[in-house]
Design a protein around this motif. Structure first.
Motif, short mmCIF file in Angstrom:
data_model
loop_
_atom_site.label_atom_id
_atom_site.label_comp_id
_atom_site.label_asym_id
_atom_site.label_seq_id
_atom_site.Cartn_x
_atom_site.Cartn_y
_atom_site.Cartn_z
N ASP A 1 0.88 -1.17 0.00
CA ASP A 1 0.00 0.00 0.00
C ASP A 1 0.91 1.21 0.00
O ASP A 1 1.37 1.68 1.03
CB ASP A 1 -0.94 0.00 1.22
CG ASP A 1 -1.98 1.12 1.14
OD1 ASP A 1 -1.85 2.03 0.30
OD2 ASP A 1 -2.93 1.08 1.94
N ASP A 2 1.20 1.68 -1.19
CA ASP A 2 2.16 2.74 -1.41
C ASP A 2 1.40 3.96 -1.90
O ASP A 2 0.82 3.93 -2.98
CB ASP A 2 3.19 2.27 -2.46
CG ASP A 2 4.37 3.18 -2.59
OD1 ASP A 2 4.51 4.13 -1.79
OD2 ASP A 2 5.18 2.95 -3.50
N ARG A 3 1.38 5.05 -1.10
CA ARG A 3 0.57 6.18 -1.51
C ARG A 3 1.28 7.51 -1.31
O ARG A 3 2.15 7.66 -0.48
CB ARG A 3 -0.75 6.19 -0.76
CG ARG A 3 -0.65 6.76 0.64
CD ARG A 3 -1.98 6.98 1.29
NE ARG A 3 -2.53 5.71 1.69
CZ ARG A 3 -3.78 5.55 2.05
NH1 ARG A 3 -4.60 6.54 2.05
NH2 ARG A 3 -4.22 4.38 2.44
N ALA A 4 0.86 8.46 -2.12
CA ALA A 4 1.25 9.86 -1.99
C ALA A 4 -0.02 10.64 -1.68
O ALA A 4 -1.11 10.06 -1.66
CB ALA A 4 1.87 10.36 -3.30
N TYR B 1 5.71 7.96 -12.33
CA TYR B 1 5.01 8.52 -13.49
C TYR B 1 3.61 9.03 -13.17
O TYR B 1 2.78 9.16 -14.06
CB TYR B 1 5.00 7.51 -14.63
CG TYR B 1 6.40 7.21 -15.12
CD1 TYR B 1 7.21 8.23 -15.63
CD2 TYR B 1 6.92 5.93 -15.03
CE1 TYR B 1 8.50 7.96 -16.06
CE2 TYR B 1 8.21 5.66 -15.47
CZ TYR B 1 8.99 6.68 -15.97
OH TYR B 1 10.27 6.42 -16.40
N GLY B 2 3.35 9.34 -11.90
CA GLY B 2 2.13 10.06 -11.57
C GLY B 2 1.09 9.35 -10.74
O GLY B 2 0.13 9.98 -10.31
N ALA B 3 1.20 8.04 -10.53
CA ALA B 3 0.23 7.36 -9.68
C ALA B 3 0.32 7.91 -8.26
O ALA B 3 1.41 8.19 -7.77
CB ALA B 3 0.47 5.85 -9.68
N THR B 4 -0.82 8.06 -7.61
CA THR B 4 -0.83 8.59 -6.25
C THR B 4 -0.95 7.48 -5.21
O THR B 4 -0.68 7.71 -4.03
CB THR B 4 -1.99 9.59 -6.05
OG1 THR B 4 -3.23 8.96 -6.38
CG2 THR B 4 -1.78 10.82 -6.92
N ARG B 5 -1.36 6.29 -5.63
CA ARG B 5 -1.46 5.17 -4.70
C ARG B 5 -1.46 3.86 -5.48
O ARG B 5 -2.07 3.76 -6.53
CB ARG B 5 -2.74 5.26 -3.88
CG ARG B 5 -2.88 4.20 -2.81
CD ARG B 5 -4.15 4.41 -2.01
NE ARG B 5 -4.23 3.47 -0.90
CZ ARG B 5 -5.34 3.25 -0.22
NH1 ARG B 5 -6.46 3.90 -0.52
NH2 ARG B 5 -5.35 2.38 0.77
N VAL B 6 -0.77 2.87 -4.93
CA VAL B 6 -0.75 1.52 -5.50
C VAL B 6 -1.04 0.56 -4.35
O VAL B 6 -0.36 0.58 -3.33
CB VAL B 6 0.62 1.19 -6.13
CG1 VAL B 6 0.63 -0.23 -6.66
CG2 VAL B 6 0.96 2.19 -7.24
#
Length: 134
Positions: free
Chosen positions: A11-14, A50-55
């Motif tokens: 759970d990787d988020r910005a 490249y722009g994702a805010t959460r994975v």
């Protein structure tokens, strides 16, 4: 309706709101959980570059068989496999479209066909516009 429970393994988020999401499910052999997680960690870094805010990558934890359909049947899960349910959040569809183009060209994402932790032919994926966000 397809319902299942999944344990988050990545759970990787910005920061930022979600304006678009990619979702996917894939069956993964249970013995490949660590390899899948390593691949998912690497992919998460590239996606966020490249722009994702959460994975989010979530390992099937409570995925029952349904009466008509379910996650297991949708992914053609076999004995000894678990279904992974994942999504990638983006600020908007334009960022997602441009981001995926860059992700697919990035050398870090070149697959090692001899060492894939899952069968990509059984992956189901799509893009979604959020209609409820709390």
């Amino acid at each position: 309706m397809i319902i299942g429970g999944f344990e988050s393994i990545v759970d990787d988020r910005a920061g930022g709101a979600t304006g678009y999401a990619d979702g996917y499910i894939v069956p993964v052999p249970d013995g490949n959980k660590d390899a899948y997680r390593a691949m998912a960690d690497k992919a998460s870094e590239v996606l966020r570059d490249y722009g994702a805010t959460r994975v989010v990558e979530a390992w099937g934890d409570d995925v029952s068989d349904g009466k008509v359909t379910d996650f297991n049947r949708a992914a053609h899960k076999q004995d000894g496999e678990s279904v992974v349910f994942s999504w990638v959040e983006w600020p908007d569809k334009e960022t997602r479209t441009a981001g995926w183009e860059k992700v697919m060209a990035d050398e870090r994402m070149k697959p090692d066909e001899s060492n894939m932790p899952f069968d990509g032919k059984r992956m189901i994926y799509g893009g979604f516009v959020p209609i409820v966000e709390a």
